[in-house]
Design an enzyme around this catalytic site. Sequence first.
Site, short mmCIF file in Angstrom:
data_model
loop_
_atom_site.label_atom_id
_atom_site.label_comp_id
_atom_site.label_asym_id
_atom_site.label_seq_id
_atom_site.Cartn_x
_atom_site.Cartn_y
_atom_site.Cartn_z
NE ARG A 1 44.18 31.16 56.71
CZ ARG A 1 42.99 30.87 57.25
NH1 ARG A 1 42.94 30.16 58.37
NH2 ARG A 1 41.88 31.27 56.70
CB SER B 1 41.40 51.40 8.49
OG SER B 1 41.41 52.75 8.91
#
Length: 458
Positions: free
Chosen positions: A302, A263
Amino acid sequence: MAEVFAPRAHVRQMLRVEAALARAGARVGTMPTAAADAVAAACDAAHVDERFDVAALYEAAATAGTLVIPLVRRLTELVAEPGRAYVHQGATSQDVIDTALVLQMRDGLDLLAADLGAVCDLAAGLAERHRATVMAGRTLLQQALPITFGLKAARWLALGVRQLRTLRAVRDDALALQLGGAAGTLAAFGTQGMDVAQALADELQLPLPDLPWHAERDRVAAVVAALGVLAGAMSKIAGDLVLLAQTEVGEVAEAAAPGKGGSSAMPQKRNPVDAMSALASARLAIGMVPVVLGAMTQEHERAAGGWQAEWVAVPEAFRHTSGAVAHVRRALDGLEVDAVRMRDNVLQGGGTLMAESLGGALAARLARAEAQRVMQDVSRAAARAGTTLRDAALGDPRVREALSPDDVDRALDPDAYLGSTGTLIDRALAAYRDVQRDVQRDAQRDAQRDRRHDEEPG
């Protein structure tokens, strides 16, 4: 995985389809062999980068509507006569894009299966090594009963094995050739459409479907849904690791590495980097599933919009699922298991997680309802006095009358209250060995098929 679904790889796969289509036409007789050879030569993977400007193709596709249009235009320029008139013969753009996607998905599923196999290997090793490492089993985030860390790892293994089987199943069942022509009738091939389709399927080593599936997207959706479930499975494992790594629990930690898990403000922290990255990746992967399922509503022969949404969602689903699996693999590789802390946590609360075991011992001497009342009283007494469950039990005259101190100690021994844990671990390991044999058998079958395909004339 990023390479499998990169724009450059997409173009290569489409050219692979175009070359295979030409060879299929020559086999069936819809085009001269010399023409097919000319088309295949222009599609040669060894020269793709020098012959095709991928960035320019994608830029042109934004106006054309599909990548195939500028690709075929450029390919036609490159094909020597007499093949130029036969480029893309009988196919439509979606045939090439869908079949290229199927080839990409096949490669992607193979990558996922390999990485998932590594996850299973690591989980199996943990299950075997820690089959007797007692820890607290937790329900609703509360300590419940003793289990072993080996059993927890065996459950991860079983989860992974199920996903491995699913990946293999969708690879076999959901990946199929797409060739239908403009409206799915193969009309441009005359009466030889199905012959060309079969020859193309053989060339690409893909199953030939009963019908073209331009607007029926269940196959693609099945693959992506399987990816979503796999990502969710990885998030289960990663979530367990994150919870077990909490400071207050402290039972596991990811393997230490320089610069990993620190950290910027809190030097004492050791963050579960890979587990949390797996959780993030899984959320992103799962987010693609509703996009693909929603895109299944496609108009007539399509689609307008639904099919196009897959172009982004499917690669993203593969990339993020791959990230989830890879990060879980890294989190499990070298996982540090603190067996002492696990044992200490079992004894937290004065051993109250053994209340069910003690209640069972009492029920063998008292009526079950009476034993339950006694255990409720004993547990509350232990909580009020801040003492152990043992002391509270031995302080209750009803318990002393029914059980000796040795009986109480036996009932409070977590190692003696593990039920069928060993058998369950063995079952998970046996199932994994079964799927390993299946994978090896299929690999040998595929290798033989590839050799036969390579040895075929033409």
